[in-house]
Design a protein around this motif. Structure first.
Motif, PDB file in Angstrom:
ATOM      1  N   PRO A  88       0.771  -1.015  -0.128  1.00 11.00           N
ATOM      2  CA  PRO A  88      -0.075  -0.069  -0.196  1.00 11.00           C
ATOM      3  C   PRO A  88       0.886   1.217   0.068  1.00 11.00           C
ATOM      4  CG  PRO A  88      -0.130  -1.122   2.158  1.00 11.00           C
ATOM      5  CD  PRO A  88       0.670  -2.078   1.264  1.00 11.00           C
ATOM      6  N   ASN A  89       2.097   1.205   0.570  1.00 13.80           N
ATOM      7  CA  ASN A  89       2.692   2.373   0.610  1.00 13.80           C
ATOM      8  C   ASN A  89       3.722   2.830  -0.723  1.00 13.80           C
ATOM      9  OD1 ASN A  89       4.243  -0.154   1.276  1.00 13.80           O
ATOM     10  ND2 ASN A  89       5.949   1.201   2.088  1.00 13.80           N
ATOM     11  N   LEU A  90       3.630   1.777  -1.489  1.00 20.20           N
ATOM     12  CA  LEU A  90       4.342   1.988  -2.923  1.00 20.20           C
ATOM     13  C   LEU A  90       3.721   2.145  -4.060  1.00 20.20           C
ATOM     14  CD1 LEU A  90       6.647  -1.397  -2.759  1.00 20.20           C
ATOM     15  CD2 LEU A  90       7.129   1.060  -1.710  1.00 20.20           C
ATOM     16  N   THR A  91       4.170   2.959  -5.160  1.00 22.98           N
ATOM     17  CA  THR A  91       3.571   3.431  -6.117  1.00 22.98           C
ATOM     18  C   THR A  91       3.112   2.172  -7.043  1.00 22.98           C
ATOM     19  OG1 THR A  91       5.455   3.653  -7.330  1.00 22.98           O
ATOM     20  CG2 THR A  91       4.638   5.655  -6.280  1.00 22.98           C
ATOM     21  N   VAL A  92       2.336   2.366  -7.824  1.00 17.44           N
ATOM     22  CA  VAL A  92       2.193   1.254  -8.954  1.00 17.44           C
ATOM     23  C   VAL A  92       3.327   0.951  -9.710  1.00 17.44           C
ATOM     24  CG1 VAL A  92       1.135   0.839 -11.234  1.00 17.44           C
ATOM     25  CG2 VAL A  92      -0.416   1.874  -9.418  1.00 17.44           C
ATOM     26  N   HIS A  93       4.150   2.030  -9.974  1.00 13.52           N
ATOM     27  CA  HIS A  93       5.618   1.576 -10.839  1.00 13.52           C
ATOM     28  C   HIS A  93       6.326   0.697  -9.771  1.00 13.52           C
ATOM     29  CE1 HIS A  93       9.411   2.176 -12.367  1.00 13.52           C
ATOM     30  NE2 HIS A  93       8.875   2.705 -13.297  1.00 13.52           N
ATOM     31  N   ARG A  94       6.509   0.977  -8.586  1.00 11.56           N
ATOM     32  CA  ARG A  94       7.241   0.100  -7.794  1.00 11.56           C
ATOM     33  C   ARG A  94       6.745  -1.076  -7.444  1.00 11.56           C
ATOM     34  NH1 ARG A  94      10.144   2.418  -2.618  1.00 11.56           N
ATOM     35  NH2 ARG A  94      11.134   0.435  -3.024  1.00 11.56           N
ATOM     36  N   ASN A  95       5.388  -1.154  -7.252  1.00  6.90           N
ATOM     37  CA  ASN A  95       4.643  -2.419  -7.122  1.00  6.90           C
ATOM     38  C   ASN A  95       5.148  -3.590  -8.113  1.00  6.90           C
ATOM     39  OD1 ASN A  95       2.859  -3.284  -4.780  1.00  6.90           O
ATOM     40  ND2 ASN A  95       2.313  -1.122  -5.051  1.00  6.90           N
ATOM     41  N   ILE A  96       5.038  -2.978  -9.355  1.00  8.34           N
ATOM     42  CA  ILE A  96       5.085  -3.806 -10.420  1.00  8.34           C
ATOM     43  C   ILE A  96       6.401  -4.220 -10.528  1.00  8.34           C
ATOM     44  CG2 ILE A  96       5.116  -3.847 -13.021  1.00  8.34           C
ATOM     45  CD1 ILE A  96       2.815  -1.975 -12.897  1.00  8.34           C
TER      46      ILE A  96
END
Length: 359
Positions: A88-96
């Protein structure tokens, strides 16, 4: 060489045997759906493939290499969960890109992989958002993107659409189908939803009580069910099952004077006085005057939009028929329901097995 080989996998918890000898060989690019009701063992099998659970006996091979005892991160698999499992604390970019980041993939290479996956999934404009700012369908796309950038040998999906509403489920089914056709990836997909199974799979393994009831293409599962369980589990409304007795080469419906000729493909079922179960899918019925027929009395007519679903009685047995929406049928009306000989399925009443040759 098969992309994934599951050989005689068994799993026990104390005295309870959850998987009872599963054998499946999956070629590269196949889309296998493990289909069954809750508690049938499908998620347990997926977890064993992923390395999240250990098999009691048997072997799992990915790309020809046994992966039993191998850590999940070293199995060359990627998994998409029902719960999305996003940070939840990461952006979509970092999640991917998180998995690539943990593997120390250089930043330029990682960024390119993330942007390529985002473009493929049509979420390029979401890369700077957090999961809390996304809809359920968008979160699922991010979870799929995280799996895509890994470029694994096998993708594993554990009921990924069950948290979405009906409209989003349909959209995501189409998206997953499109991605598979483009990427030709090998997929194992767990669901209890027969529509997902029929629309996505190249092969379906229908599971029950830790065993595979039938393994085949969607067409084979639907048109040639090997058991009563498969016949009733796949199809909505489910297949009609009517008690019949074989007498002098004809199928006599219990409690009626109706008899039908025994199709030649069931000659091996011959045995005067033998009790059988006749299966006919609701959509096989029509009201025009051609083919074989069954007399019935209508009880309830339900208009679903694209079809009129009739519940009717033939003798003391109930059946359902799916008819065109403008069919003029009233409650308590006498009906003659016609169908083709090819629509007949026959099952042994004791074993539940199909009586068709070769099954």
């Amino acid at each position: 060489m098969s992309a994934l080989e599951i050989e005689n996998i068994r799993k026990t918890y104390g005295e309870v045997e959850t998987l009872k000898g599963i054998d499946i060989a999956l070629e590269s690019g196949e889309f296998l759906v493990l289909l069954g009701s809750s508690g049938c063992g499908k998620s347990t099998l997926l977890n064993i493939i992923a390395g999240l659970a250990e098999a009691t006996s048997g072997d799992v091979r990915i790309g020809g290499r046994s992966v039993l005892g191998v850590h999940p991160k070293d199995r060359d698999i990627a998994m998409v969960f029902q719960s999305y499992a996003l940070y939840p604390n990461l952006t979509v970019h970092r999640n991917i890109g998180f998995g690539l980041e943990m593997r120390k993939v250089p930043t330029p290479e990682r960024d390119k992989a993330v942007r390529d996956a985002a473009k493929l999934l049509q979420i390029e404009n979401l890369l700077d958002r957090k999961p809390s700012q996304l809809s359920g369908g968008q979160r699922q796309r991010v979870a799929i993107g995280r799996a895509l950038v890994r470029k694994p040998e096998v993708f594993l999906f554990d009921e990924p659409l069950s948290n979405l509403d009906a409209k989003l489920r349909m959209e995501m089914r189409t998206e997953i189908k499109r991605l598979h056709q483009m990427l030709k990836t090998t997929v194992v997909y767990v669901t209890h939803d027969q529509i997902e199974a029929m629309t996505l799979a190249s092969r379906i393994a229908v599971m029950r009580d830790g065993r595979i009831e039938q393994l085949g293409t969607p067409e084979e599962i639907y048109n040639y069910p090997a058991t009563l369980y498969v016949a009733t589990f796949v199809g909505a409304p489910p297949m009609n099952l009517l008690d019949v007795t074989l007498r002098d080469g004809r199928l006599v419906l219990s409690g009626t004077d109706t008899s039908l000729p025994l199709p030649s493909r069931f000659r091996e079922a011959a045995g005067n006085g033998r009790d059988l179960i006749l299966g006919i899918r609701p959509e096989a019925f029509r009201t025009d005057g051609a083919g074989l027929s069954i007399e019935a009395i209508s009880e309830v007519a339900e208009l679903t939009g694209p079809e009129l679903v009739i519940t009717a009685l033939t003798g003391n047995q109930r059946l359902m028929a799916c008819l065109p929406p403008r069919t003029p049928i009233r409650d308590n009306e006498k009906l003659t329901l016609f169908f083709d000989e090819e629509a007949i399925h026959l099952f042994d009443r004791e074993t539940g097995l199909s009586c068709s040759r070769g099954q």
